[in-house]
Design an enzyme around this catalytic site. Structure first.
Site, short mmCIF file in Angstrom:
data_model
loop_
_atom_site.label_atom_id
_atom_site.label_comp_id
_atom_site.label_asym_id
_atom_site.label_seq_id
_atom_site.Cartn_x
_atom_site.Cartn_y
_atom_site.Cartn_z
N LYS A 124 -0.88 -9.26 5.89
CA LYS A 124 -0.55 -7.97 5.10
C LYS A 124 0.69 -8.13 4.36
O LYS A 124 1.62 -8.62 5.18
CB LYS A 124 -0.72 -6.68 5.75
CG LYS A 124 -0.91 -5.28 4.74
CD LYS A 124 -2.20 -5.16 4.55
CE LYS A 124 -2.53 -4.02 3.66
NZ LYS A 124 -3.74 -3.62 3.50
N ASP A 164 -3.46 -3.22 -2.81
CA ASP A 164 -3.40 -1.98 -1.64
C ASP A 164 -2.86 -0.74 -2.51
O ASP A 164 -2.65 -0.79 -3.65
CB ASP A 164 -2.82 -2.60 -0.43
CG ASP A 164 -3.24 -1.56 0.72
OD1 ASP A 164 -4.18 -1.81 1.22
OD2 ASP A 164 -2.42 -0.69 1.24
N1 GLU Z 1 -5.99 -3.65 0.89
C1 GLU Z 1 -7.54 -3.76 1.28
C2 GLU Z 1 -7.48 -3.56 2.38
O1 GLU Z 1 -6.85 -2.80 3.22
C3 GLU Z 1 -8.05 -4.91 0.50
C4 GLU Z 1 -7.58 -6.56 1.07
C5 GLU Z 1 -8.08 -7.63 0.28
O2 GLU Z 1 -8.94 -7.39 -0.68
O3 GLU Z 1 -7.43 -8.74 0.63
O4 GLU Z 1 -8.45 -3.99 3.17
#
Ligand code: GLU
Length: 446
Positions: A124, A164
Protein backbone atom coordinates in the site's frame (compact mmCIF):
# COMPACT_ATOMS: atom_id res chain seq x y z
CA UNK A 1 1.25 -19.60 19.09
CA UNK A 2 1.17 -17.63 22.29
CA UNK A 3 -1.55 -15.06 21.61
CA UNK A 4 -0.93 -12.98 24.71
CA UNK A 5 2.78 -12.68 24.06
CA UNK A 6 2.29 -11.92 20.37
CA UNK A 7 -0.13 -9.11 21.19
CA UNK A 8 2.16 -7.72 23.88
CA UNK A 9 5.11 -7.76 21.42
CA UNK A 10 2.95 -6.22 18.71
CA UNK A 11 2.03 -3.34 21.00
CA UNK A 12 5.59 -2.85 22.16
CA UNK A 13 7.06 -2.94 18.66
CA UNK A 14 4.53 -0.57 17.12
CA UNK A 15 4.14 2.28 19.57
CA UNK A 16 1.67 4.98 18.54
CA UNK A 17 0.36 2.83 15.68
CA UNK A 18 -3.19 2.03 16.83
CA UNK A 19 -4.51 1.19 13.35
CA UNK A 20 -1.82 -1.37 12.67
CA UNK A 21 -2.33 -2.90 16.09
CA UNK A 22 -6.11 -3.03 15.53
CA UNK A 23 -5.75 -4.77 12.15
CA UNK A 24 -3.10 -7.23 13.32
CA UNK A 25 -4.83 -8.03 16.61
CA UNK A 26 -8.04 -8.95 14.81
CA UNK A 27 -6.15 -11.40 12.61
CA UNK A 28 -4.21 -12.91 15.54
CA UNK A 29 -7.34 -13.41 17.62
CA UNK A 30 -9.20 -15.16 14.80
CA UNK A 31 -6.41 -17.44 13.50
CA UNK A 32 -5.02 -18.56 16.86
CA UNK A 33 -6.98 -21.83 17.09
CA UNK A 34 -6.26 -22.74 13.49
CA UNK A 35 -2.54 -22.05 13.88
CA UNK A 36 -2.37 -24.09 17.06
CA UNK A 37 -4.05 -27.01 15.30
CA UNK A 38 -1.39 -26.86 12.56
CA UNK A 39 2.05 -26.88 14.23
CA UNK A 40 3.97 -26.25 10.99
CA UNK A 41 3.08 -22.55 11.21
CA UNK A 42 4.78 -22.19 14.59
CA UNK A 43 7.72 -24.29 13.50
CA UNK A 44 8.45 -21.78 10.73
CA UNK A 45 7.51 -18.73 12.85
CA UNK A 46 5.02 -17.71 10.17
CA UNK A 47 2.87 -15.51 12.39
CA UNK A 48 5.83 -13.53 13.74
CA UNK A 49 7.10 -13.11 10.18
CA UNK A 50 3.78 -12.06 8.68
CA UNK A 51 3.46 -9.31 11.28
CA UNK A 52 6.57 -7.58 9.97
CA UNK A 53 6.32 -5.69 6.64
CA UNK A 54 9.09 -6.71 4.24
CA UNK A 55 9.95 -3.08 3.53
CA UNK A 56 8.70 0.40 4.48
CA UNK A 57 9.64 3.24 2.17
CA UNK A 58 9.14 6.83 3.18
CA UNK A 59 10.19 9.71 0.99
CA UNK A 60 9.91 13.45 0.58
CA UNK A 61 7.62 14.87 -2.10
CA UNK A 62 8.18 18.52 -2.94
CA UNK A 63 6.10 20.43 -5.45
CA UNK A 64 5.17 24.00 -6.35
CA UNK A 65 1.58 25.16 -5.85
CA UNK A 66 -0.29 27.57 -8.13
CA UNK A 67 0.82 30.59 -6.13
CA UNK A 68 4.49 29.63 -6.59
CA UNK A 69 4.93 28.44 -3.03
CA UNK A 70 6.96 25.28 -2.39
CA UNK A 71 5.04 22.53 -0.63
CA UNK A 72 6.45 19.51 1.18
CA UNK A 73 4.58 16.23 1.68
CA UNK A 74 5.45 12.74 2.76
CA UNK A 75 5.18 9.78 0.39
CA UNK A 76 5.03 6.13 1.45
CA UNK A 77 5.04 2.64 0.07
CA UNK A 78 4.74 -0.28 2.44
CA UNK A 79 5.74 -3.53 0.71
CA UNK A 80 4.20 -5.94 3.13
CA UNK A 81 4.39 -9.43 1.68
CA UNK A 82 5.52 -10.84 -1.67
CA UNK A 83 5.04 -14.57 -1.00
CA UNK A 84 2.28 -15.17 -3.55
CA UNK A 85 2.98 -12.48 -6.14
CA UNK A 86 4.31 -8.96 -6.74
CA UNK A 87 3.29 -6.40 -4.12
CA UNK A 88 -0.14 -5.06 -5.07
CA UNK A 89 -2.29 -2.38 -3.52
CA UNK A 90 -3.57 1.13 -3.94
CA UNK A 91 -2.24 4.59 -3.29
CA UNK A 92 -4.13 6.87 -0.92
CA UNK A 93 -3.91 10.66 -0.92
CA UNK A 94 -5.53 11.89 2.28
CA UNK A 95 -4.53 14.37 4.94
CA UNK A 96 -4.54 11.69 7.66
CA UNK A 97 -2.12 9.34 5.90
CA UNK A 98 0.86 8.38 8.05
CA UNK A 99 3.02 5.31 8.48
CA UNK A 100 0.42 3.68 10.72
CA UNK A 101 -2.31 4.05 8.05
CA UNK A 102 -0.03 2.63 5.38
CA UNK A 103 1.05 -0.32 7.52
CA UNK A 104 -2.46 -1.36 8.45
CA UNK A 105 -3.66 -1.06 4.86
CA UNK A 106 -0.71 -3.05 3.48
CA UNK A 107 -1.28 -5.75 6.11
CA UNK A 108 -4.99 -6.00 5.22
CA UNK A 109 -4.10 -6.05 1.54
CA UNK A 110 -1.91 -9.14 1.93
CA UNK A 111 -4.84 -11.16 3.30
CA UNK A 112 -7.34 -9.65 0.86
CA UNK A 113 -5.19 -10.33 -2.19
CA UNK A 114 -4.67 -13.89 -1.02
CA UNK A 115 -8.46 -14.32 -0.80
CA UNK A 116 -8.87 -13.35 -4.46
CA UNK A 117 -6.83 -16.48 -5.37
CA UNK A 118 -4.89 -14.36 -7.89
CA UNK A 119 -1.08 -14.12 -7.69
CA UNK A 120 -0.75 -10.82 -5.84
CA UNK A 121 1.25 -9.97 -2.72
CA UNK A 122 0.28 -7.10 -0.44
CA UNK A 123 1.38 -3.47 -0.47
CA UNK A 124 0.00 0.00 0.00
CA UNK A 125 1.19 3.52 -0.65
CA UNK A 126 0.13 7.08 -0.34
CA UNK A 127 0.75 10.54 0.91
CA UNK A 128 -0.57 13.08 3.37
CA UNK A 129 -1.24 15.31 0.33
CA UNK A 130 -4.84 16.58 0.60
CA UNK A 131 -6.41 16.79 -2.87
CA UNK A 132 -9.43 18.78 -1.60
CA UNK A 133 -9.70 22.03 -3.53
CA UNK A 134 -6.42 21.53 -5.44
CA UNK A 135 -6.26 22.55 -9.10
CA UNK A 136 -5.60 20.02 -11.84
CA UNK A 137 -2.12 21.48 -12.34
CA UNK A 138 -1.30 21.12 -8.66
CA UNK A 139 -2.50 17.52 -8.60
CA UNK A 140 -0.45 16.74 -11.71
CA UNK A 141 2.74 18.30 -10.34
CA UNK A 142 2.26 16.47 -7.07
CA UNK A 143 1.69 13.11 -8.83
CA UNK A 144 4.76 13.65 -11.00
CA UNK A 145 6.96 14.44 -8.03
CA UNK A 146 5.54 11.48 -6.08
CA UNK A 147 6.20 9.09 -8.97
CA UNK A 148 9.70 10.44 -9.59
CA UNK A 149 10.68 8.78 -6.32
CA UNK A 150 8.23 5.86 -6.29
CA UNK A 151 9.33 4.59 -9.72
CA UNK A 152 12.62 3.46 -8.20
CA UNK A 153 10.77 0.87 -6.18
CA UNK A 154 7.98 -0.47 -8.41
CA UNK A 155 7.51 -2.39 -11.67
CA UNK A 156 5.07 -4.82 -13.31
CA UNK A 157 6.80 -7.84 -11.74
CA UNK A 158 7.73 -6.24 -8.40
CA UNK A 159 5.07 -3.84 -7.17
CA UNK A 160 1.93 -2.64 -8.95
CA UNK A 161 0.09 0.28 -7.30
CA UNK A 162 -3.46 1.45 -8.09
CA UNK A 163 -5.99 3.97 -6.78
CA UNK A 164 -7.57 4.35 -3.36
CA UNK A 165 -9.09 7.31 -1.50
CA UNK A 166 -8.07 10.53 -3.32
CA UNK A 167 -6.54 8.63 -6.24
CA UNK A 168 -8.77 7.91 -9.23
CA UNK A 169 -8.31 7.52 -12.98
CA UNK A 170 -6.92 11.06 -13.32
CA UNK A 171 -4.19 10.59 -10.73
CA UNK A 172 -3.33 7.10 -12.03
CA UNK A 173 -2.93 8.72 -15.47
CA UNK A 174 -0.58 11.43 -14.18
CA UNK A 175 1.51 8.87 -12.31
CA UNK A 176 1.61 6.47 -15.25
CA UNK A 177 2.72 9.30 -17.55
CA UNK A 178 5.60 10.18 -15.25
CA UNK A 179 6.68 6.53 -14.87
CA UNK A 180 6.68 6.16 -18.65
CA UNK A 181 8.63 9.41 -19.08
CA UNK A 182 11.36 8.36 -16.67
CA UNK A 183 11.61 4.67 -17.53
CA UNK A 184 10.76 4.80 -21.22
CA UNK A 185 8.45 1.81 -20.87
CA UNK A 186 4.72 1.42 -21.47
CA UNK A 187 4.03 -1.45 -19.07
CA UNK A 188 1.35 -2.59 -16.64
CA UNK A 189 2.97 -0.91 -13.64
CA UNK A 190 -0.27 0.56 -12.36
CA UNK A 191 -3.87 -0.65 -12.49
CA UNK A 192 -6.98 1.44 -12.81
CA UNK A 193 -5.58 2.79 -16.07
CA UNK A 194 -7.66 4.48 -18.79
CA UNK A 195 -9.40 2.06 -21.15
CA UNK A 196 -7.49 3.07 -24.24
CA UNK A 197 -4.05 2.75 -22.62
CA UNK A 198 -4.19 -0.59 -20.83
CA UNK A 199 -7.10 -0.34 -18.41
CA UNK A 200 -9.75 -2.99 -17.88
CA UNK A 201 -13.48 -2.76 -18.38
CA UNK A 202 -15.42 -3.00 -15.07
CA UNK A 203 -12.37 -1.89 -13.00
CA UNK A 204 -14.08 1.41 -12.00
CA UNK A 205 -17.23 -0.42 -10.86
CA UNK A 206 -15.45 -3.47 -9.44
CA UNK A 207 -15.13 -2.64 -5.73
CA UNK A 208 -18.80 -1.68 -5.40
CA UNK A 209 -20.06 -4.48 -7.67
CA UNK A 210 -17.91 -7.04 -5.85
CA UNK A 211 -19.18 -5.97 -2.47
CA UNK A 212 -22.80 -6.37 -3.58
CA UNK A 213 -22.02 -9.79 -5.12
CA UNK A 214 -20.62 -10.72 -1.73
CA UNK A 215 -23.77 -9.38 -0.05
CA UNK A 216 -25.84 -11.63 -2.33
CA UNK A 217 -23.92 -14.58 -0.92
CA UNK A 218 -24.64 -13.41 2.63
CA UNK A 219 -28.35 -13.07 1.86
CA UNK A 220 -28.49 -16.47 0.18
CA UNK A 221 -26.83 -18.07 3.19
CA UNK A 222 -29.80 -16.81 5.23
CA UNK A 223 -32.39 -17.70 2.58
CA UNK A 224 -32.99 -14.01 2.07
CA UNK A 225 -33.13 -11.85 -1.07
CA UNK A 226 -31.98 -8.38 -1.98
CA UNK A 227 -35.08 -7.01 -3.74
CA UNK A 228 -36.81 -4.26 -1.80
CA UNK A 229 -34.18 -4.01 0.94
CA UNK A 230 -33.38 -0.52 2.29
CA UNK A 231 -29.68 0.22 2.18
CA UNK A 232 -27.48 2.91 3.73
CA UNK A 233 -24.17 3.56 2.02
CA UNK A 234 -21.53 5.85 3.41
CA UNK A 235 -19.29 7.94 1.22
CA UNK A 236 -20.11 9.18 -2.26
CA UNK A 237 -16.94 8.20 -4.07
CA UNK A 238 -16.07 5.48 -6.53
CA UNK A 239 -16.91 2.62 -4.17
CA UNK A 240 -20.34 3.92 -3.11
CA UNK A 241 -21.07 4.69 -6.77
CA UNK A 242 -20.41 1.12 -7.92
CA UNK A 243 -22.42 -0.30 -5.02
CA UNK A 244 -25.37 2.04 -5.74
CA UNK A 245 -25.43 1.01 -9.42
CA UNK A 246 -25.49 -2.69 -8.59
CA UNK A 247 -28.05 -2.28 -5.80
CA UNK A 248 -30.37 -0.43 -8.15
CA UNK A 249 -29.96 -3.12 -10.80
CA UNK A 250 -30.87 -5.82 -8.25
CA UNK A 251 -33.95 -3.98 -6.98
CA UNK A 252 -32.70 -2.75 -3.59
CA UNK A 253 -33.40 0.81 -2.44
CA UNK A 254 -30.45 2.99 -1.46
CA UNK A 255 -31.74 5.64 0.93
CA UNK A 256 -28.48 7.10 2.32
CA UNK A 257 -25.12 8.28 1.12
CA UNK A 258 -22.73 10.45 3.10
CA UNK A 259 -19.81 12.85 2.93
CA UNK A 260 -17.44 14.39 5.44
CA UNK A 261 -20.06 17.14 5.94
CA UNK A 262 -23.04 14.89 6.82
CA UNK A 263 -25.45 12.43 5.26
CA UNK A 264 -28.37 12.41 2.85
CA UNK A 265 -31.62 10.55 3.53
CA UNK A 266 -33.59 10.25 0.31
CA UNK A 267 -36.79 8.26 0.78
CA UNK A 268 -37.39 8.38 -2.99
CA UNK A 269 -34.28 6.23 -3.42
CA UNK A 270 -30.86 7.16 -4.76
CA UNK A 271 -31.00 5.74 -8.27
CA UNK A 272 -30.69 6.65 -11.94
CA UNK A 273 -29.60 10.23 -12.57
CA UNK A 274 -28.99 10.71 -8.84
CA UNK A 275 -26.13 8.20 -9.02
CA UNK A 276 -24.72 10.17 -11.94
CA UNK A 277 -25.10 13.36 -9.90
CA UNK A 278 -23.04 11.74 -7.13
CA UNK A 279 -20.13 11.48 -9.55
CA UNK A 280 -20.59 15.10 -10.57
CA UNK A 281 -20.40 16.17 -6.94
CA UNK A 282 -17.28 14.07 -6.49
CA UNK A 283 -15.73 15.66 -9.56
CA UNK A 284 -16.00 19.12 -7.97
CA UNK A 285 -13.42 17.81 -5.45
CA UNK A 286 -14.87 20.01 -2.75
CA UNK A 287 -15.74 16.94 -0.68
CA UNK A 288 -19.23 18.19 0.24
CA UNK A 289 -22.56 16.40 -0.19
CA UNK A 290 -24.92 19.13 1.06
CA UNK A 291 -25.76 20.38 -2.50
CA UNK A 292 -27.60 17.07 -3.11
CA UNK A 293 -30.49 18.28 -0.93
CA UNK A 294 -30.71 21.53 -2.88
CA UNK A 295 -30.91 19.67 -6.18
CA UNK A 296 -33.36 17.05 -4.85
CA UNK A 297 -35.50 18.89 -2.29
CA UNK A 298 -37.34 15.74 -1.15
CA UNK A 299 -34.06 14.52 0.32
CA UNK A 300 -32.97 15.55 3.82
CA UNK A 301 -29.41 16.51 4.68
CA UNK A 302 -28.20 15.87 8.24
CA UNK A 303 -25.15 18.03 8.79
CA UNK A 304 -22.32 16.48 10.79
CA UNK A 305 -24.19 13.17 11.20
CA UNK A 306 -23.49 9.63 10.05
CA UNK A 307 -25.99 7.53 8.06
CA UNK A 308 -26.04 4.72 10.64
CA UNK A 309 -28.93 6.34 12.50
CA UNK A 310 -31.31 5.75 9.56
CA UNK A 311 -33.72 2.81 9.48
CA UNK A 312 -32.25 0.31 7.02
CA UNK A 313 -31.95 -3.44 6.46
CA UNK A 314 -28.41 -3.30 5.14
CA UNK A 315 -25.49 -0.99 5.99
CA UNK A 316 -22.56 -0.70 3.62
CA UNK A 317 -19.74 1.49 4.92
CA UNK A 318 -17.79 2.67 1.85
CA UNK A 319 -15.79 5.62 3.19
CA UNK A 320 -12.81 5.17 5.53
CA UNK A 321 -11.41 3.18 8.47
CA UNK A 322 -13.29 3.18 11.77
CA UNK A 323 -16.24 5.09 10.32
CA UNK A 324 -18.73 2.84 12.13
CA UNK A 325 -18.28 2.50 15.89
CA UNK A 326 -20.12 0.56 18.59
CA UNK A 327 -22.67 3.32 19.16
CA UNK A 328 -23.46 3.34 15.43
CA UNK A 329 -23.73 -0.45 15.43
CA UNK A 330 -26.19 -0.27 18.34
CA UNK A 331 -28.35 2.23 16.45
CA UNK A 332 -28.34 0.05 13.33
CA UNK A 333 -29.36 -3.05 15.26
CA UNK A 334 -32.05 -1.17 17.22
CA UNK A 335 -33.50 -0.10 13.85
CA UNK A 336 -33.61 -3.67 12.57
CA UNK A 337 -30.51 -3.77 10.36
CA UNK A 338 -29.54 -7.39 9.58
CA UNK A 339 -26.47 -7.08 7.35
CA UNK A 340 -23.33 -4.95 7.61
CA UNK A 341 -21.06 -5.20 4.58
CA UNK A 342 -17.80 -3.45 5.41
CA UNK A 343 -16.62 -2.14 2.06
CA UNK A 344 -14.14 0.44 3.31
CA UNK A 345 -10.89 -1.03 4.64
CA UNK A 346 -11.38 -1.70 8.38
CA UNK A 347 -14.48 0.49 8.30
CA UNK A 348 -15.75 -0.77 11.66
CA UNK A 349 -14.11 -0.49 15.05
CA UNK A 350 -13.27 -3.72 16.87
CA UNK A 351 -16.00 -3.21 19.48
CA UNK A 352 -18.58 -2.51 16.74
CA UNK A 353 -17.74 -5.88 15.16
CA UNK A 354 -17.89 -7.68 18.51
CA UNK A 355 -21.29 -6.13 19.16
CA UNK A 356 -22.69 -7.00 15.72
CA UNK A 357 -21.47 -10.58 16.04
CA UNK A 358 -22.95 -10.90 19.52
CA UNK A 359 -26.31 -9.96 17.99
CA UNK A 360 -25.76 -12.53 15.21
CA UNK A 361 -25.87 -9.83 12.56
CA UNK A 362 -24.37 -10.98 9.29
CA UNK A 363 -21.10 -9.01 9.16
CA UNK A 364 -18.59 -9.10 6.29
CA UNK A 365 -15.10 -7.66 6.83
CA UNK A 366 -13.62 -5.32 4.23
CA UNK A 367 -10.84 -7.66 3.22
CA UNK A 368 -13.45 -10.10 1.93
CA UNK A 369 -16.25 -7.79 0.80
CA UNK A 370 -14.13 -5.18 -0.98
CA UNK A 371 -11.70 -7.60 -2.63
CA UNK A 372 -13.44 -7.18 -5.99
CA UNK A 373 -11.49 -3.98 -6.65
CA UNK A 374 -8.06 -5.48 -6.36
CA UNK A 375 -9.27 -8.72 -7.95
CA UNK A 376 -10.22 -6.78 -11.06
CA UNK A 377 -6.84 -5.06 -10.87
CA UNK A 378 -5.42 -8.58 -11.00
CA UNK A 379 -7.53 -9.21 -14.10
CA UNK A 380 -6.19 -5.95 -15.57
CA UNK A 381 -2.65 -7.27 -14.97
CA UNK A 382 -3.52 -10.53 -16.74
CA UNK A 383 -4.87 -8.63 -19.75
CA UNK A 384 -1.76 -6.42 -19.81
CA UNK A 385 0.48 -9.50 -19.79
CA UNK A 386 -1.47 -11.09 -22.65
CA UNK A 387 -1.75 -7.74 -24.46
CA UNK A 388 -5.45 -8.45 -24.92
CA UNK A 389 -8.67 -7.00 -23.51
CA UNK A 390 -11.64 -8.93 -22.22
CA UNK A 391 -15.24 -7.77 -22.70
CA UNK A 392 -17.39 -6.36 -19.89
CA UNK A 393 -19.21 -9.67 -19.64
CA UNK A 394 -15.98 -11.66 -19.38
CA UNK A 395 -14.54 -9.47 -16.62
CA UNK A 396 -17.82 -9.28 -14.73
CA UNK A 397 -18.24 -13.07 -14.86
CA UNK A 398 -14.73 -13.57 -13.46
CA UNK A 399 -15.37 -10.97 -10.76
CA UNK A 400 -18.59 -12.74 -9.75
CA UNK A 401 -16.77 -16.07 -9.63
CA UNK A 402 -14.03 -14.62 -7.43
CA UNK A 403 -16.50 -13.05 -4.98
CA UNK A 404 -18.51 -16.28 -4.75
CA UNK A 405 -15.33 -18.17 -4.09
CA UNK A 406 -14.33 -15.75 -1.30
CA UNK A 407 -17.78 -16.18 0.22
CA UNK A 408 -17.47 -19.97 0.07
CA UNK A 409 -14.06 -19.80 1.76
CA UNK A 410 -15.43 -17.61 4.54
CA UNK A 411 -18.21 -20.14 5.09
CA UNK A 412 -15.69 -23.00 5.05
CA UNK A 413 -13.41 -21.54 7.72
CA UNK A 414 -15.82 -19.30 9.60
CA UNK A 415 -18.97 -21.31 10.28
CA UNK A 416 -19.50 -21.73 14.00
CA UNK A 417 -21.17 -24.60 15.85
CA UNK A 418 -24.55 -22.85 15.94
CA UNK A 419 -24.39 -22.22 12.17
CA UNK A 420 -23.54 -18.51 12.46
CA UNK A 421 -21.03 -17.50 9.81
CA UNK A 422 -18.14 -15.61 11.36
CA UNK A 423 -16.92 -13.97 8.17
CA UNK A 424 -14.07 -12.22 9.97
CA UNK A 425 -12.61 -15.49 11.17
CA UNK A 426 -13.29 -17.22 7.85
CA UNK A 427 -11.60 -14.48 5.80
CA UNK A 428 -8.59 -14.25 8.08
CA UNK A 429 -7.94 -18.00 8.12
CA UNK A 430 -8.51 -18.45 4.38
CA UNK A 431 -6.31 -15.46 3.58
CA UNK A 432 -3.60 -16.63 5.97
CA UNK A 433 -3.31 -20.21 4.67
CA UNK A 434 -2.21 -19.36 1.14
CA UNK A 435 0.39 -16.79 2.20
CA UNK A 436 1.67 -18.91 5.08
CA UNK A 437 2.04 -22.06 2.98
CA UNK A 438 3.87 -20.11 0.26
CA UNK A 439 6.25 -18.71 2.87
CA UNK A 440 6.99 -22.21 4.16
CA UNK A 441 7.66 -23.46 0.61
CA UNK A 442 10.07 -20.59 -0.04
CA UNK A 443 12.30 -21.11 3.00
CA UNK A 444 13.48 -18.41 5.34
CA UNK A 445 13.26 -15.61 2.79
CA UNK A 446 11.44 -12.88 4.72
N1 GLU B 1 -7.36 0.38 -3.09
C1 GLU B 1 -8.08 -0.81 -3.41
C2 GLU B 1 -8.05 -1.74 -2.21
O1 GLU B 1 -8.06 -1.28 -1.08
C3 GLU B 1 -7.62 -1.45 -4.70
C4 GLU B 1 -6.19 -1.83 -4.77
C5 GLU B 1 -5.70 -2.29 -6.12
O2 GLU B 1 -6.49 -2.36 -7.06
O3 GLU B 1 -4.51 -2.59 -6.22
O4 GLU B 1 -8.08 -2.94 -2.32
Amino acid sequence: MDLKKLIADLEEKNPAQPLYIQAAKEVLETIVDFVNENPKYDKYAIVERILEPERILQFKVTWVDDSGKIQVNRGYRVQHNMAIGPYKGGIRFHKNVNQDTMKFLAFEQTFKNSLTTLPMGGGKGGSDFDPTGKSEGEVMRFCQSFMTELQKHIGPETDVPAGDIGVGAREVGFMFGQYKRIRGEHVGVLTGKGLNWGGSLIRPEATGFGSIYFLQGMLKAKNDTIAGKRVALSGFGNVAWGAALKLEELGAKVVCISGPDGYILDEDGIAGEKIVYMTELLATRNNVLAPYATKYPNAKFFAGKKPWEAKVDIAVPCAIQNELNKEDAEKLVANGCQYVVETSNMGCTADAITFLQSKKISFAPGKAANAGGVATSGLEMSQNSMKLSWTCEEVDEKLKGIMNNIHDNCVKYGTEKDGYINYVKGANIAGFIKVADAMIDQGVAY
